[in-house]
Design a protein around this motif. Sequence first.
Motif, PDB file in Angstrom:
ATOM      1  N   GLY A 123     -90.950  57.510-108.859  1.00  0.00           N
ATOM      2  CA  GLY A 123     -91.369  55.940-108.829  1.00  0.00           C
ATOM      3  C   GLY A 123     -92.396  55.737-108.078  1.00  0.00           C
ATOM      4  N   ASN A 124     -92.835  54.706-107.471  1.00  0.00           N
ATOM      5  CA  ASN A 124     -93.787  54.109-106.501  1.00  0.00           C
ATOM      6  C   ASN A 124     -93.652  53.866-105.442  1.00  0.00           C
ATOM      7  OD1 ASN A 124     -96.316  54.041-108.633  1.00  0.00           O
ATOM      8  ND2 ASN A 124     -94.790  52.560-109.736  1.00  0.00           N
ATOM      9  N   GLY A 125     -94.420  53.947-104.416  1.00  0.00           N
ATOM     10  CA  GLY A 125     -94.484  53.609-102.946  1.00  0.00           C
ATOM     11  C   GLY A 125     -95.205  52.513-102.693  1.00  0.00           C
ATOM     12  N   LEU A 126     -96.477  52.475-101.994  1.00  0.00           N
ATOM     13  CA  LEU A 126     -97.119  51.408-101.760  1.00  0.00           C
ATOM     14  C   LEU A 126     -97.834  50.964-102.996  1.00  0.00           C
ATOM     15  CD1 LEU A 126     -98.864  52.379 -98.351  1.00  0.00           C
ATOM     16  CD2 LEU A 126     -97.113  50.874 -98.692  1.00  0.00           C
ATOM     17  N   PHE A 127     -98.005  51.606-103.870  1.00  0.00           N
ATOM     18  CA  PHE A 127     -98.408  51.181-105.201  1.00  0.00           C
ATOM     19  C   PHE A 127     -97.554  50.429-106.090  1.00  0.00           C
ATOM     20  CE2 PHE A 127    -100.337  52.172-109.619  1.00  0.00           C
ATOM     21  CZ  PHE A 127    -101.271  51.249-109.604  1.00  0.00           C
ATOM     22  N   HIS A 128     -97.476  49.081-105.528  1.00  0.00           N
ATOM     23  CA  HIS A 128     -96.391  48.012-106.080  1.00  0.00           C
ATOM     24  C   HIS A 128     -96.840  46.823-105.917  1.00  0.00           C
ATOM     25  CE1 HIS A 128     -92.482  45.916-104.906  1.00  0.00           C
ATOM     26  NE2 HIS A 128     -92.141  46.610-105.859  1.00  0.00           N
ATOM     27  N   TYR A 129     -96.221  45.719-106.561  1.00  0.00           N
ATOM     28  CA  TYR A 129     -96.636  44.332-106.370  1.00  0.00           C
ATOM     29  C   TYR A 129     -96.505  43.737-104.878  1.00  0.00           C
ATOM     30  CZ  TYR A 129     -94.895  44.865-111.423  1.00  0.00           C
ATOM     31  OH  TYR A 129     -94.471  44.957-112.463  1.00  0.00           O
ATOM     32  N   ARG A 130     -95.666  44.382-104.072  1.00  0.00           N
ATOM     33  CA  ARG A 130     -95.681  43.762-102.687  1.00  0.00           C
ATOM     34  C   ARG A 130     -95.700  44.905-101.828  1.00  0.00           C
ATOM     35  NH1 ARG A 130     -92.909  41.065-105.994  1.00  0.00           N
ATOM     36  NH2 ARG A 130     -91.311  42.513-105.726  1.00  0.00           N
ATOM     37  N   GLU A 131     -96.354  46.098-102.142  1.00  0.00           N
ATOM     38  CA  GLU A 131     -96.704  47.201-101.368  1.00  0.00           C
ATOM     39  C   GLU A 131     -95.489  47.673-100.926  1.00  0.00           C
ATOM     40  OE1 GLU A 131     -99.943  47.037 -98.695  1.00  0.00           O
ATOM     41  OE2 GLU A 131    -101.111  45.699-100.132  1.00  0.00           O
ATOM     42  N   PHE A 132     -94.171  47.805-101.753  1.00  0.00           N
ATOM     43  CA  PHE A 132     -92.998  48.380-101.116  1.00  0.00           C
ATOM     44  C   PHE A 132     -92.271  48.470-102.349  1.00  0.00           C
ATOM     45  CE2 PHE A 132     -88.871  48.129 -98.948  1.00  0.00           C
ATOM     46  CZ  PHE A 132     -89.422  48.905 -97.695  1.00  0.00           C
ATOM     47  N   GLY A 133     -92.679  49.684-102.747  1.00  0.00           N
ATOM     48  CA  GLY A 133     -91.741  50.447-104.127  1.00  0.00           C
ATOM     49  C   GLY A 133     -90.562  51.059-103.458  1.00  0.00           C
ATOM     50  N   LEU A 134     -89.884  51.659-104.543  1.00  0.00           N
ATOM     51  CA  LEU A 134     -88.794  52.523-104.221  1.00  0.00           C
ATOM     52  C   LEU A 134     -89.054  53.662-103.159  1.00  0.00           C
ATOM     53  CD1 LEU A 134     -85.825  53.536-105.065  1.00  0.00           C
ATOM     54  CD2 LEU A 134     -86.955  54.600-106.994  1.00  0.00           C
ATOM     55  N   ALA A 135     -90.024  54.199-103.248  1.00  0.00           N
ATOM     56  CA  ALA A 135     -90.177  55.393-102.239  1.00  0.00           C
ATOM     57  C   ALA A 135     -90.497  54.851-100.758  1.00  0.00           C
ATOM     58  CB  ALA A 135     -91.727  56.359-102.511  1.00  0.00           C
ATOM     59  N   CYS A 136     -90.940  53.530-100.661  1.00  0.00           N
ATOM     60  CA  CYS A 136     -90.894  52.956 -99.358  1.00  0.00           C
ATOM     61  C   CYS A 136     -89.534  52.649 -98.847  1.00  0.00           C
ATOM     62  CB  CYS A 136     -91.867  51.788 -99.493  1.00  0.00           C
ATOM     63  SG  CYS A 136     -93.583  52.136 -99.883  1.00  0.00           S
ATOM     64  N   HIS A 137     -88.997  52.071-100.009  1.00  0.00           N
ATOM     65  CA  HIS A 137     -87.380  51.520 -99.551  1.00  0.00           C
ATOM     66  C   HIS A 137     -86.671  52.511 -98.899  1.00  0.00           C
ATOM     67  CE1 HIS A 137     -85.245  47.801-100.655  1.00  0.00           C
ATOM     68  NE2 HIS A 137     -84.370  48.398 -99.993  1.00  0.00           N
ATOM     69  N   LEU A 138     -86.598  53.736 -99.954  1.00  0.00           N
ATOM     70  CA  LEU A 138     -85.793  54.983 -99.592  1.00  0.00           C
ATOM     71  C   LEU A 138     -86.318  55.733 -98.159  1.00  0.00           C
ATOM     72  CD1 LEU A 138     -83.672  56.629-100.357  1.00  0.00           C
ATOM     73  CD2 LEU A 138     -85.234  58.347-101.591  1.00  0.00           C
ATOM     74  N   GLY A 139     -87.819  55.624 -98.071  1.00  0.00           N
ATOM     75  CA  GLY A 139     -88.074  56.351 -97.024  1.00  0.00           C
ATOM     76  C   GLY A 139     -87.754  55.590 -95.676  1.00  0.00           C
ATOM     77  N   VAL A 140     -87.922  54.249 -95.537  1.00  0.00           N
ATOM     78  CA  VAL A 140     -87.682  53.211 -94.366  1.00  0.00           C
ATOM     79  C   VAL A 140     -86.044  53.241 -94.104  1.00  0.00           C
ATOM     80  CG1 VAL A 140     -87.526  51.077 -93.466  1.00  0.00           C
ATOM     81  CG2 VAL A 140     -89.526  51.831 -94.614  1.00  0.00           C
ATOM     82  N   LEU A 141     -85.053  53.383 -95.163  1.00  0.00           N
ATOM     83  CA  LEU A 141     -83.852  53.395 -94.740  1.00  0.00           C
ATOM     84  C   LEU A 141     -83.279  54.856 -94.460  1.00  0.00           C
ATOM     85  CD1 LEU A 141     -82.382  50.863 -97.478  1.00  0.00           C
ATOM     86  CD2 LEU A 141     -83.017  50.608 -95.243  1.00  0.00           C
TER      87      LEU A 141
END
Length: 252
Positions: A123-141
């Motif tokens: 899935g996507n990370g920063l390449f997202h509507y609000r620069e917060f895709g699945l890869a960002c979400h999982l990474g931060v948590l």
Amino acid sequence: MSAPPPEDLVQQWESEQARLRQQVVEEDTEDWQTSPDFSGLERVGGVDLSFIKGDDINACAQLVVLSYPDLEVLYEDSQMVTLTAPYIPGFLAFRETPFLLEALQRLERNQPNLLPQVVFVDGNGLFHYREFGLACHLGVLSGLPCVGVAKNLLQVQGVYKSEEHQSQIAALQKGGDSFPLAAASGKVLGKALRSSDKSSKPVYVSVGHKISMDTAVRLTHSCCRYRVPEPIRQADCRSREYLRTHFPAADT
């Protein structure tokens, strides 16, 4: 207590994404990331969810950990899960992240020596509507470096599957070649990568957490035997195999 209507839920999720977005680290944080051959990197993870055809509630949540650079499977965890959050475009992470996070936490509890040093997300990370895709979400948590690798282009923030985009793809000569995916603002949100000499169709790489764009692209290419990086490919294959084995009547 009844679930909030979608409008309330969307506002709640937008607020949560904005809060977590502030925690994303878009640069290299680990010593191995700055090494030309990723010296010190020994374990790469991959996560994916696979669904039984016609059922968008019950899924197999999959985590695999591969050795690096040999890309041999060291660990796998297949778990049937029931998704409770609705599917709303742009908010996929709220459906999937809890189960992928649980798999990583299970591994950390039971075999912490096998915890991946970086996780590839289908899935996507920063390449997202609000620069917060699945890869960002999982990474931060999870607190782990994460890379988002999507097979299809998300048409977002001024990036479209235009003739120019197609001509840029055609200009990718060999595995490792890439071009930036720039938003209308000019910010580079990801890169289209020709991941293998054998595949002319690119993948779309973006930063999830605790890694730079250039390192994410270089690492993705180094993990590709085929078009899709091996950690994601193995997670996909094994989750589908799990469904075939346990639900033979279902067409996955």
